[in-house]
Design a protein around this motif. Structure first.
Motif, PDB file in Angstrom:
ATOM      1  N   MET A 189       0.852  -1.189   0.000  1.00  0.00           N
ATOM      2  CA  MET A 189       0.000   0.000   0.000  1.00  0.00           C
ATOM      3  C   MET A 189       0.888   1.239   0.000  1.00  0.00           C
ATOM      4  N   LEU A 190       0.818   2.040  -1.062  1.00  0.00           N
ATOM      5  CA  LEU A 190       1.610   3.259  -1.179  1.00  0.00           C
ATOM      6  C   LEU A 190       0.738   4.464  -0.831  1.00  0.00           C
ATOM      7  N   ILE A 191       1.133   5.208   0.190  1.00  0.00           N
ATOM      8  CA  ILE A 191       0.412   6.402   0.617  1.00  0.00           C
ATOM      9  C   ILE A 191       1.279   7.622   0.333  1.00  0.00           C
ATOM     10  N   GLY A 228      15.394   0.759 -17.911  1.00  0.00           N
ATOM     11  CA  GLY A 228      14.177   1.520 -18.163  1.00  0.00           C
ATOM     12  C   GLY A 228      12.966   0.862 -17.521  1.00  0.00           C
ATOM     13  N   ILE A 229      11.897   1.625 -17.387  1.00  0.00           N
ATOM     14  CA  ILE A 229      10.665   1.100 -16.786  1.00  0.00           C
ATOM     15  C   ILE A 229       9.469   1.517 -17.628  1.00  0.00           C
ATOM     16  N   THR A 230       8.364   0.827 -17.450  1.00  0.00           N
ATOM     17  CA  THR A 230       7.116   1.153 -18.142  1.00  0.00           C
ATOM     18  C   THR A 230       6.163   1.786 -17.138  1.00  0.00           C
ATOM     19  N   ILE A 231       5.934   3.100 -17.292  1.00  0.00           N
ATOM     20  CA  ILE A 231       5.067   3.836 -16.369  1.00  0.00           C
ATOM     21  C   ILE A 231       3.697   4.011 -17.010  1.00  0.00           C
ATOM     22  N   PHE A 232       2.663   3.697 -16.244  1.00  0.00           N
ATOM     23  CA  PHE A 232       1.300   3.878 -16.719  1.00  0.00           C
ATOM     24  C   PHE A 232       0.750   5.185 -16.161  1.00  0.00           C
ATOM     25  N   SER A 233       0.454   6.108 -17.076  1.00  0.00           N
ATOM     26  CA  SER A 233      -0.038   7.427 -16.681  1.00  0.00           C
ATOM     27  C   SER A 233      -1.557   7.500 -16.821  1.00  0.00           C
ATOM     28  N   ASP A 234      -2.189   8.200 -15.872  1.00  0.00           N
ATOM     29  CA  ASP A 234      -3.639   8.392 -15.934  1.00  0.00           C
ATOM     30  C   ASP A 234      -4.025   9.527 -16.866  1.00  0.00           C
ATOM     31  N   CYS A 255      10.127   4.591 -20.289  1.00  0.00           N
ATOM     32  CA  CYS A 255      10.926   5.697 -19.754  1.00  0.00           C
ATOM     33  C   CYS A 255      12.328   5.246 -19.357  1.00  0.00           C
ATOM     34  N   ASP A 256      13.308   6.045 -19.769  1.00  0.00           N
ATOM     35  CA  ASP A 256      14.631   5.880 -19.190  1.00  0.00           C
ATOM     36  C   ASP A 256      14.680   6.747 -17.934  1.00  0.00           C
ATOM     37  N   GLY A 257      15.850   6.855 -17.299  1.00  0.00           N
ATOM     38  CA  GLY A 257      15.932   7.581 -16.039  1.00  0.00           C
ATOM     39  C   GLY A 257      15.549   9.038 -16.147  1.00  0.00           C
ATOM     40  N   ALA A 258      16.059   9.725 -17.176  1.00  0.00           N
ATOM     41  CA  ALA A 258      15.793  11.158 -17.330  1.00  0.00           C
ATOM     42  C   ALA A 258      14.307  11.420 -17.579  1.00  0.00           C
ATOM     43  N   LYS A 259      13.713  10.592 -18.409  1.00  0.00           N
ATOM     44  CA  LYS A 259      12.292  10.773 -18.724  1.00  0.00           C
ATOM     45  C   LYS A 259      11.422  10.461 -17.508  1.00  0.00           C
ATOM     46  N   ALA A 260      11.783   9.421 -16.762  1.00  0.00           N
ATOM     47  CA  ALA A 260      11.028   9.065 -15.555  1.00  0.00           C
ATOM     48  C   ALA A 260      11.119  10.180 -14.514  1.00  0.00           C
ATOM     49  N   LEU A 261      12.291  10.808 -14.392  1.00  0.00           N
ATOM     50  CA  LEU A 261      12.459  11.906 -13.436  1.00  0.00           C
ATOM     51  C   LEU A 261      11.569  13.085 -13.825  1.00  0.00           C
ATOM     52  N   ALA A 262      11.493  13.381 -15.119  1.00  0.00           N
ATOM     53  CA  ALA A 262      10.598  14.448 -15.578  1.00  0.00           C
ATOM     54  C   ALA A 262       9.148  14.111 -15.243  1.00  0.00           C
ATOM     55  N   PHE A 263       8.791  12.837 -15.361  1.00  0.00           N
ATOM     56  CA  PHE A 263       7.425  12.389 -15.070  1.00  0.00           C
ATOM     57  C   PHE A 263       7.072  12.625 -13.607  1.00  0.00           C
ATOM     58  N   VAL A 264       7.991  12.287 -12.693  1.00  0.00           N
ATOM     59  CA  VAL A 264       7.671  12.390 -11.260  1.00  0.00           C
ATOM     60  C   VAL A 264       7.843  13.806 -10.714  1.00  0.00           C
ATOM     61  N   ARG A 265       8.573  14.666 -11.424  1.00  0.00           N
ATOM     62  CA  ARG A 265       8.792  16.022 -10.934  1.00  0.00           C
ATOM     63  C   ARG A 265       7.744  17.016 -11.418  1.00  0.00           C
ATOM     64  N   GLU A 266       7.106  16.746 -12.545  1.00  0.00           N
ATOM     65  CA  GLU A 266       6.193  17.720 -13.137  1.00  0.00           C
ATOM     66  C   GLU A 266       4.948  17.956 -12.269  1.00  0.00           C
ATOM     67  N   ALA A 273       5.414   5.622 -10.792  1.00  0.00           N
ATOM     68  CA  ALA A 273       6.810   5.304 -11.103  1.00  0.00           C
ATOM     69  C   ALA A 273       7.351   4.243 -10.153  1.00  0.00           C
ATOM     70  N   ILE A 274       7.002   4.342  -8.877  1.00  0.00           N
ATOM     71  CA  ILE A 274       7.465   3.347  -7.898  1.00  0.00           C
ATOM     72  C   ILE A 274       6.873   1.976  -8.227  1.00  0.00           C
ATOM     73  N   SER A 275       5.611   1.950  -8.592  1.00  0.00           N
ATOM     74  CA  SER A 275       4.980   0.679  -8.988  1.00  0.00           C
ATOM     75  C   SER A 275       5.705   0.067 -10.174  1.00  0.00           C
ATOM     76  N   ALA A 276       6.095   0.916 -11.137  1.00  0.00           N
ATOM     77  CA  ALA A 276       6.818   0.426 -12.315  1.00  0.00           C
ATOM     78  C   ALA A 276       8.185  -0.114 -11.930  1.00  0.00           C
ATOM     79  N   MET A 277       8.851   0.547 -10.987  1.00  0.00           N
ATOM     80  CA  MET A 277      10.167   0.083 -10.539  1.00  0.00           C
ATOM     81  C   MET A 277      10.049  -1.246  -9.798  1.00  0.00           C
ATOM     82  N   ILE A 278       9.004  -1.388  -8.972  1.00  0.00           N
ATOM     83  CA  ILE A 278       8.794  -2.656  -8.261  1.00  0.00           C
ATOM     84  C   ILE A 278       8.559  -3.783  -9.262  1.00  0.00           C
TER      85      ILE A 278
END
Length: 544
Positions: A285-287, A356-362, A385-396, A415-420
């Motif tokens: 459970m991620l809060i 790289g990871i696969t991030i699912f965006s809403d 996403c590679d690292g740079a793209k994933a960082l842009a995703f989580v920072r925006e 992003a954390i779910s994708a990394m797990i």
């Protein structure tokens, strides 16, 4: 077999005899003897390497007993075959296998050593590097510290700790001087002293507080510049959490530091996620809590006395990771067992190391340049996403006018779910070396090595997918007003903050408890059930 042993023993008698004194048959026996001796030496080397490999694998303690026993049995059988083959006509095959096995075991030994070294590195004491910025007016003509030795230095003794004092002491020592110094009790006083009444010509300020001042004081950046930076390096003792029993649920605080370079214990935390992990039910459970949540936080002053008050959650990390944990623990009424801290560089390096990871965006959006130098288009659905793209995703967050930091929290969870998902897949085995390199200096945790080893061991024993659920806390409606400025009681000044929506806080507490109580659930379904229950309760007719 005994005949082969006897024949080989006789063959070896010719090894040290001069070839010129031997007949053709004896020369043949000499060659067989030399060949057998070389093979036996290969097997002895294989034996030594096998012992080292077995020791390292046992020390690593990440393999289930059945796999460990299988490794050892295979190693013993190969040793026996390679040894006995040197007394038969299969000695050539034995030599080849012995060399091949030795190479593989050396490779395995090096991998095991590297994993052990990395585990010790991310769970041991860390080197903390604090940066003290020397700030002057934008138009000041000074170009180095040497040009400021006749200046009056100022620092905030109330909110900036004793780091500026250490920096000033270093300047005095290195330049054999005694600087004029003035202290202040607020950021308003010290900034006015610099660019309004000229009481001081330079401010010594901790880099963490400098970022806060830039964020909260719109004039500071336009009126000042950093002349130089002094670094102070100290060792920080990581207080280890308690080792949990196998299968026990635990709570981990995931902190994303808004810095680059080597990880530090202090600094604002832009990512504040509680991960409630139940290894028995495979439920996670991620809060996510917004960085600007206006809640009670604490910090020690220069004398060690605790200062507590309402301030931004992100500022709690300026005093150290444990103070962020304390703030969240009080908010949710839950004990936090461990923390996992990573900075921006660590995020990029780890994701790149994973391949790289696969991030699912809403949502569909394009990040701004505040989140990353490059603008990426993220589609609704899967994004590679590679690292740079994933960082842009989580920072925006600026692209989301209505949700802002709430959307950023959801993206961080995605992003954390994708990394797990990637880290628990077989694909991780092909990138083990790069992953170990990536995590060694860019993250650290107080989770005991034994607990990490147990998690890996459980994953190898049971490949059942983890049920990763996420929930983001929300603001009260008034917090969405642009001019929602609040006094920052712990770190001084005032700034934009958001009052917590305690309905969402209470929902998060229920989700934490359900995970701890071994329940397997889907967050959306739980929320819908509770809403239906509330509606039915509110609509129940009142009877006399």
């Amino acid at each position: 077999m005994s005949g082969f042993f006897s024949r080989t023993n006789r063959d070896m008698k010719y090894i040290f005899k001069s070839s010129s004194k031997l007949n053709k048959k004896q020369l043949k026996r000499k060659k067989r003897g030399i060949s057998s001796l070389i093979g036996i030496l290969f097997v002895i080397v294989e034996l030594i390497i096998s012992i080292l490999f077995t020791y390292e694998i046992i020390k690593l303690n990440i393999f289930p007993l059945k796999y460990l026993a299988m490794f050892i049995i295979v190693i013993i059988l190969l040793l026996l075959y390679n040894f006995t083959s040197q007394f038969t006509k299969s000695r050539g095959i034995g030599k080849f296998l012995s060399i091949l096995v030795s190479i593989l075991l050396v490779f395995g030994y090096l991998v095991g050593s590297k994993v052990n070294w990395t585990l010790q590195g991310i769970t041991s004491n860390i080197t903390k590097t604090d940066s003290i910025h020397l700030v002057v007016l934008k138009e000041d003509t000074a170009s180095s510290i040497a040009d400021t030795l006749n200046y009056t230095y100022g620092y905030n003794s109330q909110y900036d700790g004793n780091l500026p004092v250490k920096a000033i002491d270093n300047i005095n020592t290195e330049n054999n001087t005694s600087l004029n110094v003035k202290t202040y009790d607020s950021w308003e006083q010290i900034t006015a002293a610099l660019y309004e009444n000229s009481e001081i010509q330079l401010i010594a300020i901790n880099s963490n507080m400098y970022k806060t001042l830039l964020e909260e004081n719109e004039n500071f950046d336009s009126k000042t510049r950093i002349l130089d930076t002094i670094t102070i390096t100290t060792k920080v003792a990581v207080e280890k959490g308690e080792v949990k029993q196998k299968g026990d649920c635990f709570v981990m605080y995931i902190s994303g530091n808004d810095d680059y370079g080597t990880i530090s214990d202090t600094g604002r935390s832009d990512v504040n996620i509680l991960a409630v992990i139940n290894p028995e039910t495979r439920q996670v459970m991620l809060i996510s809590t917004p960085r600007d949540y206006y809640i009670n936080i604490s910090r020690p002053d220069s004398s060690g006395k605790m200062i507590t008050g309402l301030d931004k959650l992100t500022h709690a990390g300026n005093a150290g990771t444990k103070y962020s944990m304390e703030a969240l623990s009080n908010l949710f009424g839950v004990d936090i067992d461990y923390f996992f801290k990573v900075n921006f560089d660590g995020c990029v390096n780890i994701i790149d190391a994973l391949g790289g990871i696969t991030i699912f965006s809403d949502v569909d959006f394009v990040n701004g340049t505040n989140a990353a130098p490059e603008r990426y288009h993220f589609v609704k659905g899967a994004n590679e996403c590679d690292g740079a793209k994933a960082l842009a995703f989580v920072r925006e967050r600026e692209a989301f006018v209505a949700e802002g930091d709430l959307r950023r929290g959801k993206n961080q969870q995605a992003a954390i779910s994708a990394m797990i998902a990637k880290a628990t897949s077989p694909a991780i085995l092909t990138n083990y070396s790069a992953i170990l390199e990536a995590v060694s200096d860019m993250m650290y945790t107080n989770m005991p090595t034994e607990s990490i080893q147990q998690l890996i061991k459980d994953q190898l024993s049971d490949s059942t997918p983890w049920n990763v659920q996420s929930y983001s806390l929300t603001f009260t409606p008034e917090a969405r007003e642009i001019d929602y400025i609040k006094p920052l009681q712990v770190y001084g000044g005032s700034g934009w903050a958001c009052r917590p929506d305690y309905d969402s806080v209470n929902m998060a507490i229920k989700l934490i408890q359900k995970t701890q109580n071994d329940e397997i659930f889907n967050v959306d379904e739980v929320i819908q059930e509770l809403e239906n229950l509330e509606d039915s309760t509110n609509n129940t007719p009142i009877t006399n």
